[in-house]
Design an enzyme around this catalytic site. Structure first.
Site: not given
Ligand SMILES: Nc1ncnc2c1ncn2[C@@H]1O[C@H](COP(=O)(O)OP(=O)(O)OP(=O)(O)O)[C@@H](O)[C@H]1O
Ligand SMILES: CC(C)(CO)[C@@H](O)C(=O)NCCC(=O)O
Ligand SMILES: [K+]
Length: 249
Positions: A6, A13, A102
């Site tokens: 992901d 992830k 996502d």
């Molecule tokens: N083990 C970890 N590693 C990194 N971030 C973590 C962890 N645990 C919790 N967090 C928190 O999760 C947040 C990031 O969330 P997530 O990983 O869902 O983001 P992302 O997938 O990069 O973002 P998005 O889904 O918006 O694109 C950060 O604010 C961080 O503080």
């Molecule tokens: C909103 C984010 C950045 C969250 O990860 C992602 O879902 C994204 O790039 N979306 C495209 C814009 C939208 O969902 O309308």
């Molecule tokens: K994500």
């Protein structure tokens, strides 16, 4: 074994599951493609037969990651693609290809688990919500800055907001009015996230009364746990949807 990825805006992830029964072999969170290959390679008895990816990154970045996976593990990665409808859910965007993958996969996963109306709240780099009605119609959702973005905007655009990560963690032992900059900012941003969660729940109640399931996911889900006590916390909700969108055999 299947490698599942992901790719968010800040982190990747990953997890490895057994193809036969989906039991988890290992998993983690990394901040670069290279760190990903290093962590996955370090898994004892790794024998990958496939890979599936959801990415909100650019096509170029996603293609580069697929090439790296192919080189490192000799498997071809399958990338989840937008769809107008899937698994009983109808994409609610005017242009279905614009809905973040996502969000779409989390919606598929949530509807599959709830078998009814559901609200997904995903707290990552961005905070987002999605509403799926009992008949599978995706009604749309909301996107706001998540904790990391709120925090960094304040730090970047003010002269006197400065603090380190360790004090940020300490500041969150309580949500009382802050008596230092770090407490004021960290607690203020958490209250913003909780307010976001509250508003989504109110919207869902206005639409469906009490007949809906709330899902909470994303790295910052624990920060709003108490603000949404009825929510099911499903950290791997996007992976549930990814397996539905990209079946491998
Ligand atoms: N083990 C970890 N590693 C990194 N971030 C973590 C962890 N645990 C919790 N967090 C928190 O999760 C947040 C990031 O969330 P997530 O990983 O869902 O983001 P992302 O997938 O990069 O973002 P998005 O889904 O918006 O694109 C950060 O604010 C961080 O503080
Ligand atoms: C909103 C984010 C950045 C969250 O990860 C992602 O879902 C994204 O790039 N979306 C495209 C814009 C939208 O969902 O309308
Ligand atoms: K994500």
């Amino acid at each position: 074994m299947i490698l599942e990825l992901d790719c968010g805006n800040s982190f990747i992830k990953w997890r490895v599951i057994h193809a036969a029964d989906a039991t988890i072999v290992g998993g983690g969170i990394v901040d670069s493609d290279q760190a990903l290959v290093a962590e996955v390679s370090a898994l004892a008895s790794l024998r990958l037969s496939g890979c599936r990816i959801v990415s909100v990154r650019s096509e170029e970045e996603t293609a580069a990651l697929c090439a790296l996976i192919r080189q490192a593990f000799s498997v071809v990665a399958r990338v989840a693609e937008p769809a107008q409808q899937m698994a009983g859910v109808r994409n609610g965007y005017e242009d279905y290809q614009r809905l973040g993958m996502d969000r779409w996969l989390a919606a598929l996963g949530a509807f599959h688990l709830a078998k009814g109306a559901c609200l997904v709240i995903d707290l990552g780099t961005a905070a987002k919500s999605d509403f799926i009605a009992a008949d599978g119609e995706h009604l749309g959702g909301y996107i706001c800055p998540g904790m990391p973005l709120m925090r960094s905007q304040l730090r970047t655009h003010t002269r006197r907001i400065r603090y380190d990560d360790a004090s940020a963690v300490r500041a969150l032992t309580s949500l009382a009015p802050g008596r230092s900059t770090v407490e004021a900012v960290e607690r203020g941003c958490v209250l913003m996230l909780q307010g976001f969660a509250h508003t989504q729940l109110e919207q869902a109640r206005a639409l469906w009364g009490e007949n809906f399931t709330v899902f909470l996911t994303g790295g910052d889900a624990p920060l709003v746990r108490e603000a949404a006590p009825t929510a099911r916390v499903v950290p791997d909700l996007v992976f549930v949807g990814l397996a539905m969108a990209c079946p491998l055999d």
